[in-house]
Design an enzyme around this catalytic site. Structure first.
Site, short mmCIF file in Angstrom:
data_model
loop_
_atom_site.label_atom_id
_atom_site.label_comp_id
_atom_site.label_asym_id
_atom_site.label_seq_id
_atom_site.Cartn_x
_atom_site.Cartn_y
_atom_site.Cartn_z
N HIS A 17 -8.49 88.07 45.09
CA HIS A 17 -9.68 88.89 44.82
C HIS A 17 -10.95 88.04 44.93
O HIS A 17 -11.95 88.48 45.51
CB HIS A 17 -9.63 89.47 43.39
CG HIS A 17 -8.57 90.49 43.15
ND1 HIS A 17 -7.72 90.43 42.08
CD2 HIS A 17 -8.23 91.62 43.82
CE1 HIS A 17 -6.90 91.48 42.09
NE2 HIS A 17 -7.19 92.21 43.14
N ARG A 90 -4.27 92.78 52.98
CA ARG A 90 -3.26 91.73 53.10
C ARG A 90 -2.26 92.09 54.19
O ARG A 90 -2.04 91.35 55.12
CB ARG A 90 -2.51 91.55 51.77
CG ARG A 90 -3.31 90.86 50.70
CD ARG A 90 -2.74 91.10 49.33
NE ARG A 90 -2.87 92.50 48.96
CZ ARG A 90 -2.61 92.98 47.77
NH1 ARG A 90 -2.14 92.19 46.84
NH2 ARG A 90 -2.78 94.26 47.51
P1 ADP Z 1 -6.30 98.71 43.24
O1 ADP Z 1 -5.70 99.10 41.92
O2 ADP Z 1 -7.50 99.51 43.66
O3 ADP Z 1 -5.31 98.51 44.37
P2 ADP Z 1 -6.47 95.85 42.96
O4 ADP Z 1 -7.11 95.19 41.80
O5 ADP Z 1 -4.98 95.70 43.08
O6 ADP Z 1 -6.95 97.32 42.89
O7 ADP Z 1 -7.13 95.34 44.31
C1 ADP Z 1 -8.50 95.56 44.61
C2 ADP Z 1 -8.74 95.24 46.07
O8 ADP Z 1 -8.45 93.87 46.33
C3 ADP Z 1 -7.88 96.03 47.06
O9 ADP Z 1 -8.66 96.28 48.22
C4 ADP Z 1 -6.76 95.09 47.38
O10 ADP Z 1 -6.18 95.35 48.65
C5 ADP Z 1 -7.50 93.77 47.37
N1 ADP Z 1 -6.62 92.63 47.09
C6 ADP Z 1 -5.71 92.50 46.11
N2 ADP Z 1 -5.08 91.31 46.17
C7 ADP Z 1 -5.62 90.68 47.26
C8 ADP Z 1 -5.37 89.41 47.90
N3 ADP Z 1 -4.42 88.57 47.46
N4 ADP Z 1 -6.12 89.10 48.98
C9 ADP Z 1 -7.04 89.97 49.44
N5 ADP Z 1 -7.31 91.17 48.90
C10 ADP Z 1 -6.61 91.53 47.84
#
Ligand code: ADP
Length: 160
Positions: A17, A90
């Site tokens: 994130h 991802r």
């Molecule tokens: P949600 O519940 O909306 O899926 P997340 O907190 O899991 O929220 O993720 C928020 C955003 O960050 C999403 O766009 C997700 O794809 C992205 N994300 C999560 N983990 C990673 C990572 N390791 N690398 C890049 N983006 C990520």
């Protein structure tokens, strides 16, 4: 001034994130990282804790603000004067889900644009759910999350 919202659960925020957030902050004038929550559903961490941990983890990025919201992301974006939703990609599984979400958001509010940033390979396998799983099984989470998050989660291990 272009304002982007980076919405998500961030339960907890991970290094993946943070990577997306830093890149977004280089592209847009301001990025609001917004913890989306549903008052009827408990997550792993309370929303206020998630926001505090994000705040501690992004101290060195000046044009980022942390906030929380309930309800439709596009309504929150309108309220905050944002024209962009920032999301991270991802895998092709993310893509399928994000494609539908982005098109739904656009159908609800046609001024909003979703911008996707591809994660760096070293963060590709990291997710909040894998961090929670490692923690519950007494593993080492320090390589997956920012230092303040690791410190907080390690201090709470006995309560989890
Ligand atoms: P949600 O519940 O909306 O899926 P997340 O907190 O899991 O929220 O993720 C928020 C955003 O960050 C999403 O766009 C997700 O794809 C992205 N994300 C999560 N983990 C990673 C990572 N390791 N690398 C890049 N983006 C990520």
């Amino acid at each position: 001034m272009t304002i982007a919202i980076y919405p998500g659960s961030f339960d907890p925020i991970t290094n993946g994130h943070i990577d997306i957030l830093k890149s977004g902050a280089e592209i847009f004038d301001k990025v609001i990282i917004a913890v989306a929550y549903n008052a009827d559903k408990n997550g792993f961490l309370p929303v206020s804790t998630r926001a505090e941990l994000i705040q501690e983890s992004i101290k060195d990025i000046p044009n980022v603000e942390v906030d929380c919201f309930q309800g439709l992301t596009v309504e929150y974006a309108k309220k905050r004067g944002a024209s962009v939703l920032l999301r991270g990609l991802r895998t092709s599984f993310d893509f399928e889900y994000e494609l539908q979400l982005s098109q739904t958001n656009h159908a609800l509010y046609d001024s909003i644009k979703t911008v996707f940033l591809i994660t760096k390979p070293e963060y590709n396998f990291i997710s909040s759910s894998c961090v929670r799983e490692i923690l519950l099984n007494k593993g080492d989470i320090s390589g997956f999350v920012p230092e303040p998050v690791a410190k907080y989660l390690n201090s709470k291990r006995d309560d989890i």
